[in-house]
Design a protein around this motif. Structure first.
Motif, PDB file in Angstrom:
ATOM      1  N   LEU A 205      14.000   5.985  31.690  1.00  0.00           N
ATOM      2  CA  LEU A 205      14.546   6.104  33.047  1.00  0.00           C
ATOM      3  C   LEU A 205      13.448   5.944  34.094  1.00  0.00           C
ATOM      4  O   LEU A 205      13.694   5.455  35.184  1.00  0.00           O
ATOM      5  N   ILE A 206      12.255   6.398  33.732  1.00  0.00           N
ATOM      6  CA  ILE A 206      11.108   6.302  34.636  1.00  0.00           C
ATOM      7  C   ILE A 206       9.905   5.776  33.873  1.00  0.00           C
ATOM      8  O   ILE A 206       9.886   5.761  32.644  1.00  0.00           O
ATOM      9  N   MET A 207       8.906   5.390  34.649  1.00  0.00           N
ATOM     10  CA  MET A 207       7.628   4.982  34.084  1.00  0.00           C
ATOM     11  C   MET A 207       6.554   5.718  34.870  1.00  0.00           C
ATOM     12  O   MET A 207       6.687   5.902  36.086  1.00  0.00           O
ATOM     13  N   ARG A 208       5.525   6.148  34.168  1.00  0.00           N
ATOM     14  CA  ARG A 208       4.392   6.794  34.829  1.00  0.00           C
ATOM     15  C   ARG A 208       3.166   5.917  34.615  1.00  0.00           C
ATOM     16  O   ARG A 208       2.772   5.668  33.479  1.00  0.00           O
ATOM     17  N   ASN A 209       2.592   5.446  35.720  1.00  0.00           N
ATOM     18  CA  ASN A 209       1.394   4.601  35.675  1.00  0.00           C
ATOM     19  C   ASN A 209       0.238   5.322  36.336  1.00  0.00           C
ATOM     20  O   ASN A 209       0.430   6.088  37.288  1.00  0.00           O
ATOM     21  N   VAL A 210      -0.948   5.032  35.865  1.00  0.00           N
ATOM     22  CA  VAL A 210      -2.162   5.633  36.432  1.00  0.00           C
ATOM     23  C   VAL A 210      -2.323   5.158  37.875  1.00  0.00           C
ATOM     24  O   VAL A 210      -2.157   3.977  38.191  1.00  0.00           O
ATOM     25  N   SER A 211      -2.643   6.099  38.740  1.00  0.00           N
ATOM     26  CA  SER A 211      -2.863   5.784  40.154  1.00  0.00           C
ATOM     27  C   SER A 211      -4.140   4.956  40.311  1.00  0.00           C
ATOM     28  O   SER A 211      -5.158   5.265  39.688  1.00  0.00           O
ATOM     29  N   PRO A 212      -4.101   3.918  41.160  1.00  0.00           N
ATOM     30  CA  PRO A 212      -5.316   3.119  41.367  1.00  0.00           C
ATOM     31  C   PRO A 212      -6.428   3.913  42.062  1.00  0.00           C
ATOM     32  O   PRO A 212      -7.600   3.609  41.889  1.00  0.00           O
ATOM     33  N   SER A 213      -6.053   4.960  42.790  1.00  0.00           N
ATOM     34  CA  SER A 213      -7.066   5.721  43.522  1.00  0.00           C
ATOM     35  C   SER A 213      -7.615   6.920  42.752  1.00  0.00           C
ATOM     36  O   SER A 213      -8.683   7.426  43.063  1.00  0.00           O
ATOM     37  N   ASP A 214      -6.865   7.403  41.733  1.00  0.00           N
ATOM     38  CA  ASP A 214      -7.312   8.572  40.980  1.00  0.00           C
ATOM     39  C   ASP A 214      -6.697   8.507  39.580  1.00  0.00           C
ATOM     40  O   ASP A 214      -5.494   8.712  39.413  1.00  0.00           O
ATOM     41  N   SER A 215      -7.502   8.264  38.582  1.00  0.00           N
ATOM     42  CA  SER A 215      -7.002   8.074  37.221  1.00  0.00           C
ATOM     43  C   SER A 215      -6.416   9.353  36.610  1.00  0.00           C
ATOM     44  O   SER A 215      -5.782   9.301  35.565  1.00  0.00           O
ATOM     45  N   ARG A 216      -6.622  10.496  37.260  1.00  0.00           N
ATOM     46  CA  ARG A 216      -6.078  11.753  36.735  1.00  0.00           C
ATOM     47  C   ARG A 216      -4.598  11.935  37.058  1.00  0.00           C
ATOM     48  O   ARG A 216      -3.924  12.751  36.444  1.00  0.00           O
ATOM     49  N   ILE A 217      -4.108  11.194  38.045  1.00  0.00           N
ATOM     50  CA  ILE A 217      -2.705  11.359  38.428  1.00  0.00           C
ATOM     51  C   ILE A 217      -1.915  10.085  38.157  1.00  0.00           C
ATOM     52  O   ILE A 217      -2.478   8.996  38.098  1.00  0.00           O
ATOM     53  N   LYS A 218      -0.605  10.278  37.980  1.00  0.00           N
ATOM     54  CA  LYS A 218       0.247   9.145  37.642  1.00  0.00           C
ATOM     55  C   LYS A 218       1.306   8.923  38.719  1.00  0.00           C
ATOM     56  O   LYS A 218       1.838   9.867  39.293  1.00  0.00           O
ATOM     57  N   ILE A 219       1.589   7.651  38.940  1.00  0.00           N
ATOM     58  CA  ILE A 219       2.636   7.249  39.877  1.00  0.00           C
ATOM     59  C   ILE A 219       3.936   7.162  39.090  1.00  0.00           C
ATOM     60  O   ILE A 219       3.990   6.553  38.025  1.00  0.00           O
ATOM     61  N   ILE A 220       4.986   7.754  39.623  1.00  0.00           N
ATOM     62  CA  ILE A 220       6.283   7.764  38.959  1.00  0.00           C
ATOM     63  C   ILE A 220       7.186   6.737  39.636  1.00  0.00           C
ATOM     64  O   ILE A 220       7.291   6.703  40.862  1.00  0.00           O
ATOM     65  N   SER A 221       7.836   5.910  38.842  1.00  0.00           N
ATOM     66  CA  SER A 221       8.772   4.945  39.401  1.00  0.00           C
ATOM     67  C   SER A 221      10.002   4.842  38.509  1.00  0.00           C
ATOM     68  O   SER A 221       9.933   5.034  37.295  1.00  0.00           O
ATOM     69  N   ALA A 222      11.140   4.552  39.152  1.00  0.00           N
ATOM     70  CA  ALA A 222      12.403   4.410  38.426  1.00  0.00           C
ATOM     71  C   ALA A 222      12.434   3.062  37.721  1.00  0.00           C
ATOM     72  O   ALA A 222      11.984   2.052  38.257  1.00  0.00           O
ATOM     73  N   LEU A 223      12.955   3.058  36.512  1.00  0.00           N
ATOM     74  CA  LEU A 223      13.136   1.832  35.741  1.00  0.00           C
ATOM     75  C   LEU A 223      14.571   1.314  35.942  1.00  0.00           C
ATOM     76  O   LEU A 223      15.429   2.044  36.446  1.00  0.00           O
ATOM     77  N   PRO A 224      14.832   0.074  35.537  1.00  0.00           N
ATOM     78  CA  PRO A 224      16.171  -0.505  35.739  1.00  0.00           C
ATOM     79  C   PRO A 224      17.319   0.363  35.224  1.00  0.00           C
ATOM     80  O   PRO A 224      18.376   0.441  35.849  1.00  0.00           O
TER      81      PRO A 224
END
Length: 155
Positions: free
Chosen positions: A77-96
């Motif tokens: 349902l979601i994907m978590r990708n490493v933030s370009p500004s801080d590798s310790r945190i992840k960006i959450i985004s909705a998947l199709p």
């Protein structure tokens, strides 16, 4: 007689949770998961969302957010990708898969909101929403004070 506000709010909260969970169950989800999907799908495309944002938006603890988001990731349902500004945190985004559910989720949430608000008069609605915000702000202030005191005692 003193009114038991805590009890009344808890009953309504439980009723709403059951209603949300019943709706979400048809998709193999929970009420919290459909609310997170709705939140993610209503943000501007270029806005990054972090776990901390989800914790704050839904007033849930880090451990709860972690387990809910992990389950959502497992269910694609979601994907978590490493933030370009801080590798310790992840960006959450909705998947199709989550985006496909959005029309049904939006309709359910809008209808539920309308039904709740239509059960009281316009005058009651204004006072009710104002009172809920005031109570929430008071509790938030209290939580912050308690957190500050706990932190100071640890040092």
């Amino acid at each position: 007689m003193t009114e038991n506000v805590i009890h009344a709010i808890k009953i309504v909260s439980n009723q709403l949770s059951r209603k949300m969970n019943k709706f979400a169950k048809q998709f193999g989800l929970t009420g919290v998961q459909i609310q997170i999907i709705d939140y993610l799908n209503h943000l501007p495309q270029n806005q990054f969302v972090y776990q901390k944002d989800v914790e704050h938006e839904f007033n849930i603890r880090r451990s709860t957010a972690t387990s809910v988001l992990q389950k959502m990731e497992e269910n694609q349902l979601i994907m978590r990708n490493v933030s370009p500004s801080d590798s310790r945190i992840k960006i959450i985004s909705a998947l199709p898969k989550a985006e496909e559910l959005q029309p049904q989720i939006s309709q359910f949430l809008a209808e539920t909101n309308t039904d709740l608000l239509n059960s009281i008069s316009t005058f009651q609605r204004r006072g009710f929403l104002k009172a809920l915000n005031k109570i929430s702000n008071e509790l938030t202030t209290e939580e912050k004070k308690e957190y500050k005191n706990e932190t100071e005692h640890r040092l």
